[in-house]
Design a protein around this motif. Structure first.
Motif, PDB file in Angstrom:
ATOM      1  N   GLN A  46      12.589 -16.922  -1.703  1.00  0.00           N
ATOM      2  CA  GLN A  46      12.591 -17.178  -0.260  1.00  0.00           C
ATOM      3  C   GLN A  46      14.057 -17.277   0.148  1.00  0.00           C
ATOM      4  N   TYR A  47      14.404 -16.662   1.275  1.00  0.00           N
ATOM      5  CA  TYR A  47      15.798 -16.624   1.685  1.00  0.00           C
ATOM      6  C   TYR A  47      16.011 -17.195   3.077  1.00  0.00           C
ATOM      7  N   ASP A  48      17.108 -17.909   3.226  1.00  0.00           N
ATOM      8  CA  ASP A  48      17.609 -18.288   4.539  1.00  0.00           C
ATOM      9  C   ASP A  48      18.199 -17.005   5.127  1.00  0.00           C
ATOM     10  N   CYS A  49      17.530 -16.437   6.142  1.00  0.00           N
ATOM     11  CA  CYS A  49      17.961 -15.119   6.618  1.00  0.00           C
ATOM     12  C   CYS A  49      19.093 -15.214   7.629  1.00  0.00           C
ATOM     13  N   GLN A  50      19.372 -16.405   8.116  1.00  0.00           N
ATOM     14  CA  GLN A  50      20.517 -16.552   9.016  1.00  0.00           C
ATOM     15  C   GLN A  50      21.813 -16.610   8.211  1.00  0.00           C
ATOM     16  N   LEU A 230       9.439 -19.895   8.414  1.00  0.00           N
ATOM     17  CA  LEU A 230       9.574 -18.864   7.383  1.00  0.00           C
ATOM     18  C   LEU A 230       8.559 -17.763   7.667  1.00  0.00           C
ATOM     19  N   ALA A 231       9.013 -16.519   7.653  1.00  0.00           N
ATOM     20  CA  ALA A 231       8.101 -15.387   7.828  1.00  0.00           C
ATOM     21  C   ALA A 231       7.783 -14.804   6.461  1.00  0.00           C
ATOM     22  N   GLU A 232       6.501 -14.676   6.124  1.00  0.00           N
ATOM     23  CA  GLU A 232       6.136 -14.106   4.816  1.00  0.00           C
ATOM     24  C   GLU A 232       5.695 -12.655   4.981  1.00  0.00           C
ATOM     25  N   GLY A 233       5.737 -11.916   3.889  1.00  0.00           N
ATOM     26  CA  GLY A 233       5.296 -10.526   3.917  1.00  0.00           C
ATOM     27  C   GLY A 233       6.279  -9.590   4.595  1.00  0.00           C
ATOM     28  N   VAL A 234       7.575  -9.913   4.545  1.00  0.00           N
ATOM     29  CA  VAL A 234       8.590  -9.044   5.139  1.00  0.00           C
ATOM     30  C   VAL A 234       8.827  -7.863   4.193  1.00  0.00           C
ATOM     31  N   GLU A 235       8.492  -6.679   4.676  1.00  0.00           N
ATOM     32  CA  GLU A 235       8.551  -5.492   3.811  1.00  0.00           C
ATOM     33  C   GLU A 235       9.617  -4.480   4.224  1.00  0.00           C
ATOM     34  N   THR A 236      10.069  -4.547   5.477  1.00  0.00           N
ATOM     35  CA  THR A 236      11.012  -3.523   5.942  1.00  0.00           C
ATOM     36  C   THR A 236      12.279  -4.134   6.533  1.00  0.00           C
ATOM     37  N   GLU A 237      13.328  -3.322   6.518  1.00  0.00           N
ATOM     38  CA  GLU A 237      14.611  -3.727   7.113  1.00  0.00           C
ATOM     39  C   GLU A 237      14.440  -4.034   8.595  1.00  0.00           C
ATOM     40  N   GLY A 253       9.341 -11.734   1.043  1.00  0.00           N
ATOM     41  CA  GLY A 253       8.535 -10.514   1.053  1.00  0.00           C
ATOM     42  C   GLY A 253       9.075  -9.467   0.111  1.00  0.00           C
ATOM     43  N   TYR A 254       8.316  -8.377  -0.005  1.00  0.00           N
ATOM     44  CA  TYR A 254       8.669  -7.326  -0.962  1.00  0.00           C
ATOM     45  C   TYR A 254      10.055  -6.753  -0.704  1.00  0.00           C
ATOM     46  N   LEU A 255      10.520  -6.754   0.561  1.00  0.00           N
ATOM     47  CA  LEU A 255      11.853  -6.231   0.855  1.00  0.00           C
ATOM     48  C   LEU A 255      12.915  -6.942   0.014  1.00  0.00           C
ATOM     49  N   LEU A 256      12.791  -8.252  -0.097  1.00  0.00           N
ATOM     50  CA  LEU A 256      13.822  -9.030  -0.790  1.00  0.00           C
ATOM     51  C   LEU A 256      13.446  -9.405  -2.213  1.00  0.00           C
ATOM     52  N   GLY A 257      12.194  -9.301  -2.563  1.00  0.00           N
ATOM     53  CA  GLY A 257      11.788  -9.603  -3.930  1.00  0.00           C
ATOM     54  C   GLY A 257      10.294  -9.832  -4.053  1.00  0.00           C
ATOM     55  N   LYS A 258       9.677  -9.143  -5.017  1.00  0.00           N
ATOM     56  CA  LYS A 258       8.248  -9.347  -5.281  1.00  0.00           C
ATOM     57  C   LYS A 258       8.060 -10.563  -6.177  1.00  0.00           C
ATOM     58  N   PRO A 259       6.837 -11.095  -6.237  1.00  0.00           N
ATOM     59  CA  PRO A 259       6.590 -12.163  -7.212  1.00  0.00           C
ATOM     60  C   PRO A 259       6.762 -11.589  -8.624  1.00  0.00           C
ATOM     61  N   LYS A 260       7.541 -12.270  -9.448  1.00  0.00           N
ATOM     62  CA  LYS A 260       7.807 -11.815 -10.813  1.00  0.00           C
ATOM     63  C   LYS A 260       7.913 -13.012 -11.736  1.00  0.00           C
ATOM     64  N   ARG A 261       7.851 -12.734 -13.025  1.00  0.00           N
ATOM     65  CA  ARG A 261       8.130 -13.766 -14.014  1.00  0.00           C
ATOM     66  C   ARG A 261       9.542 -14.306 -13.761  1.00  0.00           C
ATOM     67  N   ILE A 262       9.735 -15.573 -13.997  1.00  0.00           N
ATOM     68  CA  ILE A 262      11.019 -16.194 -13.651  1.00  0.00           C
ATOM     69  C   ILE A 262      12.188 -15.562 -14.412  1.00  0.00           C
ATOM     70  N   GLU A 263      11.951 -15.086 -15.603  1.00  0.00           N
ATOM     71  CA  GLU A 263      13.024 -14.456 -16.392  1.00  0.00           C
ATOM     72  C   GLU A 263      13.655 -13.298 -15.623  1.00  0.00           C
ATOM     73  N   VAL A 270      21.713 -18.921 -11.547  1.00  0.00           N
ATOM     74  CA  VAL A 270      22.927 -19.456 -12.147  1.00  0.00           C
ATOM     75  C   VAL A 270      23.954 -19.914 -11.119  1.00  0.00           C
ATOM     76  N   ASP A 271      23.891 -19.356  -9.914  1.00  0.00           N
ATOM     77  CA  ASP A 271      24.923 -19.639  -8.921  1.00  0.00           C
ATOM     78  C   ASP A 271      24.325 -19.436  -7.531  1.00  0.00           C
ATOM     79  N   VAL A 272      24.961 -19.996  -6.512  1.00  0.00           N
ATOM     80  CA  VAL A 272      24.498 -19.805  -5.143  1.00  0.00           C
ATOM     81  C   VAL A 272      24.546 -18.314  -4.808  1.00  0.00           C
ATOM     82  N   GLN A 273      23.449 -17.808  -4.278  1.00  0.00           N
ATOM     83  CA  GLN A 273      23.320 -16.362  -4.100  1.00  0.00           C
ATOM     84  C   GLN A 273      23.270 -15.934  -2.639  1.00  0.00           C
ATOM     85  N   THR A 274      24.113 -14.997  -2.279  1.00  0.00           N
ATOM     86  CA  THR A 274      23.983 -14.363  -0.970  1.00  0.00           C
ATOM     87  C   THR A 274      23.358 -12.986  -1.188  1.00  0.00           C
ATOM     88  N   TYR A 275      22.938 -12.341  -0.116  1.00  0.00           N
ATOM     89  CA  TYR A 275      22.391 -10.982  -0.270  1.00  0.00           C
ATOM     90  C   TYR A 275      22.883 -10.088   0.836  1.00  0.00           C
TER      91      TYR A 275
END
Ligand code: C2E
Ligand code: CA
Ligand code: CA
Ligand code: CA
Length: 275
Positions: A46-50, A230-237, A253-263, A270-275
């Motif tokens: 989940q991402y802070d999109c602002q 929070l908006a869920e299911g965001v698939e497009t730019e 949503g799938y645009l930023l990441g699908k559900p996956k194993r944590i690995e 490991v660190d604060v992440q921007t995208y």
């Protein structure tokens, strides 16, 4: 059936899905599934999109059945709820997700879905408090995703539990917002920290203007109540850009990441992440 992640995915006809024999079998097999290690969690970011920062992960339960392959939570959660197997399953999910989050180097939240049936469980509060203590996770890192179903049945009791959870420091998100019934009244009465707009609205957003108006209305409403959205299911730019400009706080949503194993998301932890 096709193979994904070593777990076959079977696609059944609708009539098979409703088959009583099949459901009975799933219920029976579910008892042993946890002990046999067939149940596991996937995590969706989940991402802070602002600010464009990782803000948390939602834990989503998975079942890889040895004979039947992948079974969707949409299928087995309702069965588990009918038989109160959801209590054992729900406690396992809480414990697993909390212990996973306690290992992360970044202090983002772990969102866990709570079934309305779990909510009626005697001692739910104690289970959560003890799990946080044993796994050593601050309560503020746990966010419980709760649907309106919880509030409808016994709303006085629900209010009491929500207040205790909040007093403990746990965060509360209203899940599937907009899909239920008289959501607006609940928002005022119950102490939620976040509102999750259901993905059906996000999906419809580009198809018609009304959907965008509804989303705009929900964001405005939440802002008036001082509640992040929070908006869920965001698939497009395009969806992402519109939500951002409308003042939505978080996206998933799938645009930023699908559900996956944590690995698979180790690099985010490991660190604060921007995208
Ligand atoms: P939910 O809580 O509304 O979860 C969001 C669902 O949308 C998840 O489906 C997720 O994989 C899916 N999703 C996320 N991003 C996208 C996207 O961009 N596009 C599309 N099309 N879908 C997206 P999933 O994992 O199949 O879970 C379905 C439902 O099952 C959940 O809906 C929740 O109600 C229930 N569930 C899942 N895990 C748990 C759990 O651990 N406990 C409980 N009680 N219920 C769970
Ligand atoms: Ca959810
Ligand atoms: Ca939803
Ligand atoms: Ca849901």
């Amino acid at each position: 059936a096709k193979q994904i992640d070593g777990c076959s995915h079977c696609f059944y006809e609708d009539h098979f899905d409703k088959d009583i024999v099949y459901k009975r079998r799933l219920k029976r097999d579910l008892d042993k599934a946890i002990d046999n290690g067939e149940i596991y969690l996937e995590y969706q970011p989940q991402y802070d999109c602002q600010r464009k920062l990782l803000s948390g992960f939602e834990a989503l339960v998975r079942w890889c059945h040895p004979d039947l392959g992948f079974i969707s939570p949409v299928e087995f959660i309702p069965l588990a709820e009918e038989s109160s197997q959801i209590i054992k399953l729900g406690n396992w999910i809480l414990s697993e997700a909390i212990s996973e989050a306690a290992k992360w180097d970044v202090a983002v939240t772990i969102a866990v879905n709570l079934s309305p049936v779990q909510f009626k469980q005697e001692g739910l509060i104690d289970v959560i408090r003890e799990t946080l203590e044993v796994k050593n996770l601050p309560a503020s890192r746990l966010e419980l995703e709760i649907t309106e179903g919880v509030l409808i049945q016994d709303s006085e009791q629900a209010l009491k539990i929500l207040k205790s959870l909040r007093a403990m420091g746990v965060k509360l998100a209203m899940d599937d917002f907009g899909t239920g019934y008289s959501s607006l009244a609940y928002l005022q009465k119950f102490p939620f920290d976040k509102l999750k707009i259901d993905r059906s609205f996000i999906h419809a957003m580009q198809a018609n203007d009304q959907s965008l108006s509804i989303i705009r209305g929900m964001i405005g409403l939440a802002r008036g109540l001082n509640m992040p959205v929070l908006a869920e299911g965001v698939e497009t730019e395009i969806q992402h850009a519109i939500l951002r400009s409308e003042g939505c706080n978080e996206v998933q949503g799938y645009l930023l990441g699908k559900p996956k194993r944590i690995e698979e998301y180790g690099h985010l932890l490991v660190d604060v992440q921007t995208y």
